[in-house]
Write a protein that holds these residues in place. Structure first.
Motif, mmCIF file in Angstrom:
data_model
loop_
_atom_site.group_PDB
_atom_site.id
_atom_site.type_symbol
_atom_site.label_atom_id
_atom_site.label_comp_id
_atom_site.label_asym_id
_atom_site.label_seq_id
_atom_site.Cartn_x
_atom_site.Cartn_y
_atom_site.Cartn_z
ATOM 1 N N CYS A 1 -3.552 2.060 6.984
ATOM 2 C CA CYS A 1 -4.297 1.565 6.623
ATOM 3 C C CYS A 1 -5.655 2.194 6.592
ATOM 4 N N ALA B 1 0.877 -1.198 0.327
ATOM 5 C CA ALA B 1 0.055 -0.066 -0.180
ATOM 6 C C ALA B 1 0.829 1.058 0.003
ATOM 7 N N PHE C 1 -6.338 1.916 -0.276
ATOM 8 C CA PHE C 1 -6.019 0.966 0.182
ATOM 9 C C PHE C 1 -7.061 0.665 1.222
#
Length: 133
Positions: free
Chosen positions: A66, A11, A20
């Motif tokens: 994330c 990511a 992501f």
């Protein structure tokens, strides 16, 4: 957790071309169910959304950069995407462009990386347009 770290590195590498999202679903190896001998955590089967949210915090710690979503208790996301219990997807303009195999055997970061590498190359390649007059 090793797969989660690999995902986070991926990511970070492709942050310029993709967004992501991690989705925490039901626990694959709950401590009060089908226990894995190499389980890093003692997480019982989720009885309510609060249980699932607490367990998802462990995922958050493993990939703090994330965004994280948590599946509903009826496992709607898991069922819709056939995630049982880990799976990689690329969705572009509401269309599934890449669907990895079901984990753990089908969970292949290398396949996802290859798809993203090819996509990034296409984005960076100048398009040739021929205009005839």
């Amino acid at each position: 957790m090793a797969r989660l770290r690999s995902f986070q590195r991926l990511a970070a590498h492709f942050v310029d071309i993709a967004d992501f999202l991690l989705v925490y679903i039901e626990e694959a190896h709950p401590s009060d169910g089908w226990v894995s001998s190499d389980a890093a955590y003692n997480i019982p089967k989720h009885q309510c959304l609060q249980d699932r949210l607490r367990a998802a915090q462990l995922m958050r710690e493993g990939a703090p950069d994330c965004p994280l979503a948590v599946d509903t208790m009826d496992n709607a996301s898991s069922a819709a995407y056939g995630a049982y219990f880990e799976r990689l997807y690329i969705i572009q303009e509401e269309k599934v462009m890449y669907q990895g195999g079901r984990g753990p055997e089908g969970y292949k970061i290398s396949e996802l990386r290859s798809w993203l590498d090819q996509y990034k190359s296409r984005l960076q390649s100048p398009s040739t347009v021929v205009i005839q007059v």
